[in-house]
Scaffold this active site. Structure first.
Site, PDB file in Angstrom:
ATOM      1  N   SER A   1      -5.655  -2.312  -0.152  1.00  0.00           N
ATOM      2  CA  SER A   1      -4.782  -2.629  -1.123  1.00  0.00           C
ATOM      3  C   SER A   1      -5.666  -2.983  -2.439  1.00  0.00           C
ATOM      4  O   SER A   1      -6.472  -3.835  -2.603  1.00  0.00           O
ATOM      5  CB  SER A   1      -4.289  -4.017  -0.921  1.00  0.00           C
ATOM      6  OG  SER A   1      -3.480  -3.948   0.266  1.00  0.00           O
TER       7      SER A   1
ATOM      8  N   ARG B 174      -5.436 -14.490  -0.255  1.00  0.00           N
ATOM      9  CA  ARG B 174      -6.553 -13.714  -0.622  1.00  0.00           C
ATOM     10  C   ARG B 174      -7.458 -14.495  -1.830  1.00  0.00           C
ATOM     11  O   ARG B 174      -7.956 -14.092  -2.582  1.00  0.00           O
ATOM     12  CB  ARG B 174      -6.145 -12.332  -1.482  1.00  0.00           C
ATOM     13  CG  ARG B 174      -5.275 -11.353  -0.607  1.00  0.00           C
ATOM     14  CD  ARG B 174      -6.089 -10.919   0.357  1.00  0.00           C
ATOM     15  NE  ARG B 174      -5.719  -9.554   1.111  1.00  0.00           N
ATOM     16  CZ  ARG B 174      -4.722  -9.642   2.034  1.00  0.00           C
ATOM     17  NH1 ARG B 174      -4.241 -10.821   2.382  1.00  0.00           N
ATOM     18  NH2 ARG B 174      -4.103  -8.543   2.454  1.00  0.00           N
TER      19      ARG B 174
ATOM     20  N   GLU C 156      -6.667  -7.071  -6.486  1.00  0.00           N
ATOM     21  CA  GLU C 156      -7.303  -8.023  -5.421  1.00  0.00           C
ATOM     22  C   GLU C 156      -8.704  -7.211  -5.038  1.00  0.00           C
ATOM     23  O   GLU C 156      -9.523  -8.045  -4.821  1.00  0.00           O
ATOM     24  CB  GLU C 156      -6.429  -7.233  -4.146  1.00  0.00           C
ATOM     25  CG  GLU C 156      -6.694  -8.343  -2.855  1.00  0.00           C
ATOM     26  CD  GLU C 156      -6.684  -7.564  -1.649  1.00  0.00           C
ATOM     27  OE1 GLU C 156      -7.482  -8.181  -0.764  1.00  0.00           O
ATOM     28  OE2 GLU C 156      -6.343  -6.418  -1.491  1.00  0.00           O
TER      29      GLU C 156
HETATM   30  N1  EPU Z   1       6.190  -0.494  -0.019  1.00  0.00           N
HETATM   31  C1  EPU Z   1       7.049   0.496  -0.500  1.00  0.00           C
HETATM   32  N2  EPU Z   1       6.106   1.397  -0.698  1.00  0.00           N
HETATM   33  C2  EPU Z   1       4.840   1.678  -0.368  1.00  0.00           C
HETATM   34  C3  EPU Z   1       4.394   0.538   0.112  1.00  0.00           C
HETATM   35  C4  EPU Z   1       4.886  -0.534   0.537  1.00  0.00           C
HETATM   36  O1  EPU Z   1       7.947   0.295  -0.938  1.00  0.00           O
HETATM   37  O2  EPU Z   1       4.155   2.596  -0.659  1.00  0.00           O
HETATM   38  C5  EPU Z   1       7.028  -1.838   0.637  1.00  0.00           C
HETATM   39  C6  EPU Z   1       7.982  -1.802   1.773  1.00  0.00           C
HETATM   40  O3  EPU Z   1       8.985  -2.379   1.601  1.00  0.00           O
HETATM   41  C7  EPU Z   1       7.112  -2.466   2.869  1.00  0.00           C
HETATM   42  C8  EPU Z   1       6.349  -3.348   1.769  1.00  0.00           C
HETATM   43  O4  EPU Z   1       6.270  -2.867   0.933  1.00  0.00           O
HETATM   44  O5  EPU Z   1       7.897  -2.786   3.904  1.00  0.00           O
HETATM   45  C9  EPU Z   1       5.313  -3.891   2.989  1.00  0.00           C
HETATM   46  O6  EPU Z   1       4.322  -3.140   3.039  1.00  0.00           O
HETATM   47  P1  EPU Z   1       3.028  -3.105   3.940  1.00  0.00           P
HETATM   48  O7  EPU Z   1       3.680  -3.605   5.255  1.00  0.00           O
HETATM   49  O8  EPU Z   1       2.400  -1.817   4.154  1.00  0.00           O
HETATM   50  O9  EPU Z   1       2.463  -4.424   3.400  1.00  0.00           O
HETATM   51  P2  EPU Z   1       1.629  -4.691   1.811  1.00  0.00           P
HETATM   52  O10 EPU Z   1       2.435  -5.923   1.572  1.00  0.00           O
HETATM   53  O11 EPU Z   1       2.080  -3.668   0.970  1.00  0.00           O
HETATM   54  C10 EPU Z   1      -0.025  -6.277   2.643  1.00  0.00           C
HETATM   55  C11 EPU Z   1      -1.471  -6.517   2.760  1.00  0.00           C
HETATM   56  C12 EPU Z   1      -2.129  -5.520   3.609  1.00  0.00           C
HETATM   57  C13 EPU Z   1      -1.987  -5.887   5.007  1.00  0.00           C
HETATM   58  C14 EPU Z   1      -0.266  -5.433   4.992  1.00  0.00           C
HETATM   59  C15 EPU Z   1       0.124  -5.877   6.485  1.00  0.00           C
HETATM   60  C16 EPU Z   1      -1.711  -7.402   0.437  1.00  0.00           C
HETATM   61  C17 EPU Z   1      -2.273  -7.030  -1.121  1.00  0.00           C
HETATM   62  N3  EPU Z   1      -1.925  -6.197   1.227  1.00  0.00           N
HETATM   63  O12 EPU Z   1       0.308  -5.008   2.300  1.00  0.00           O
HETATM   64  O13 EPU Z   1      -3.700  -5.799   3.347  1.00  0.00           O
HETATM   65  O14 EPU Z   1      -2.434  -4.893   5.891  1.00  0.00           O
HETATM   66  O15 EPU Z   1       0.221  -6.412   4.020  1.00  0.00           O
HETATM   67  O16 EPU Z   1       0.220  -7.235   6.571  1.00  0.00           O
HETATM   68  O17 EPU Z   1      -1.329  -8.500   0.645  1.00  0.00           O
HETATM   69  C18 EPU Z   1      -5.477  -5.216   1.930  1.00  0.00           C
HETATM   70  O18 EPU Z   1      -5.615  -6.420   1.618  1.00  0.00           O
HETATM   71  O19 EPU Z   1      -6.594  -4.251   1.721  1.00  0.00           O
HETATM   72  C19 EPU Z   1      -4.541  -4.725   2.802  1.00  0.00           C
HETATM   73  C20 EPU Z   1      -4.389  -3.653   3.362  1.00  0.00           C
END
Ligand code: EPU
Length: 336
Positions: free
Chosen positions: A235, A163, A332
């Site tokens: 995010s 990012r 972010e």
């Molecule tokens: N999780 C929880 N609770 C929640 C949300 C997530 O426990 O409410 C945990 C779970 O273990 C889950 C893990 O977090 O398996 C990962 O969650 P997710 O796949 O939704 O991905 P993220 O790490 O929360 C990142 C990016 C997203 C992107 C997704 C998919 C960042 C800040 N965010 O989210 O990007 O779509 O991965 O690759 O890196 C954005 O930047 O606006 C965005 C949506």
């Protein structure tokens, strides 16, 4: 060029906040903007607005907004199986992905259904499901705000990181992106390492650009709120990166804590959504601001929130996560 005084920014930010911009300039053509930059008096407080999908306005904007509304997608060069394509900065990012998929060009299908414009996608180095736009950027082009001179930064010069790009670092607020050139592939290498994506793609009949795009659109629609229905900026925080030794200490106390060991093996990235959920914030509301019920990393405007209210919610979450885990979350989104 179009000019508006005290212009409402409500349609230009996905949180749906009704703030005013003192001066708002919209440009339809790069050349028009370049001339304006060359001729204008030095201006204080200029902000370049893209799709407004990663922004939190906490008050009226007492300065000049530059809105580059440039459109166009064109193939600029073919090199064997590689195709270099220029996307104008004002194109909706997801329309760019759809264009590439429809032409059979791979590289950005995992970045489907991310709101915002193409220009900001490069600035922010958007990423999802194992792919970042920086992986396929050939060059980013535009003008320096100071004098309208042209710039062209290669992938290496953009210094992409999680990012992050040079446009968020030393060049922040110094230029306006007019377009980007991406290196796309006629023979794509699919990236479906992300568990949920793999399963969906299988159930759609196997790996293809179209199936990956559909799988990702479906996953995002399930997890993430549509800005038209519930204002949000995706995010809100970055996923924090901690030393692996600290991560192992956390694991003793919280055996279920997820973490991705980074390639250097010294650091671990922890999903902020997990930390926020464990801190008790998932689905909670505070006045007109809330934490999304399906993804704790997304803060939402329940309807009539002010930017300040959303900022205060974010600060409260940061405090609680720090108190519980000793980890500082960093936004972010750009807070203005
Ligand atoms: N999780 C929880 N609770 C929640 C949300 C997530 O426990 O409410 C945990 C779970 O273990 C889950 C893990 O977090 O398996 C990962 O969650 P997710 O796949 O939704 O991905 P993220 O790490 O929360 C990142 C990016 C997203 C992107 C997704 C998919 C960042 C800040 N965010 O989210 O990007 O779509 O991965 O690759 O890196 C954005 O930047 O606006 C965005 C949506």
């Amino acid at each position: 060029m179009q000019y508006f005084r005290n212009h409402s920014l409500k349609p230009y930010n996905t949180f749906g906040l009704n703030v005013l911009a003192r001066d708002f300039f919209q440009f339809g053509e790069p050349e028009e903007l370049r001339k304006w930059l060359q001729e204008k008096q030095p201006l204080e407080n200029i902000f370049v607005l893209g799709g407004g999908s990663n922004l939190l306005f906490t008050k009226d904007f007492d300065g000049t907004i530059v809105y580059p509304d440039f459109r166009g997608i064109e193939i600029v060069e073919e090199q064997g199986d590689d195709v270099l394509v220029r996307f104008a900065a004002g194109e909706e990012w997801d329309a760019c992905v759809e264009w590439a998929v429809s032409k059979g060009l791979g590289g950005i299908e995992n970045l489907s259904y991310i709101p915002g414009h193409a220009g900001a996608a490069a600035v922010q180095n958007i990423g999802a499901y194992g792919v970042e736009i920086g992986d396929v950027v050939e060059a980013v082009e535009g003008f320096m705000l100071e004098d309208g001179s042209l710039f062209r930064k290669t992938q290496t010069e953009c210094a992409f990181d999680y990012r992050y790009s040079i446009f968020k670092g030393p060049l922040k607020n110094k230029l306006v992106v007019s377009g980007l050139v991406l290196r796309l592939k006629r023979k794509p290498v699919f990236s479906t390492g992300y568990g949920a994506v793999k399963e969906r793609v299988e159930s759609l009949g196997g790996e293809s650009l179209r199936n990956i795009r559909k799988a990702i659109v479906d996953i995002r629609k399930e997890k993430l709120p549509e800005p038209e229905e519930l204002g949000n900026a995706g995010s809100f925080f970055k996923n924090p990166v901690v030393d692996s030794s600290f991560f192992y200490q956390l694991q003793e106390k919280w055996p279920a804590i997820p973490g991705y060991v980074l390639p250097d093996k010294q650091k671990v990235k922890i999903p902020a959504g997990w930390l926020i959920e464990r801190a008790g914030w998932k689905g909670r509301e505070r006045g007109q601001a809330g934490v999304h019920k399906n993804q704790a990393l997304v803060l939402v405007n329940l309807g009539r929130a002010s930017g300040k209210e959303i900022e205060e919610l974010a600060q409260q979450i940061q405090k609680d996560v720090y108190a519980q885990f000793g980890i500082r979350l960093h936004p972010e989104v750009n807070i203005l």
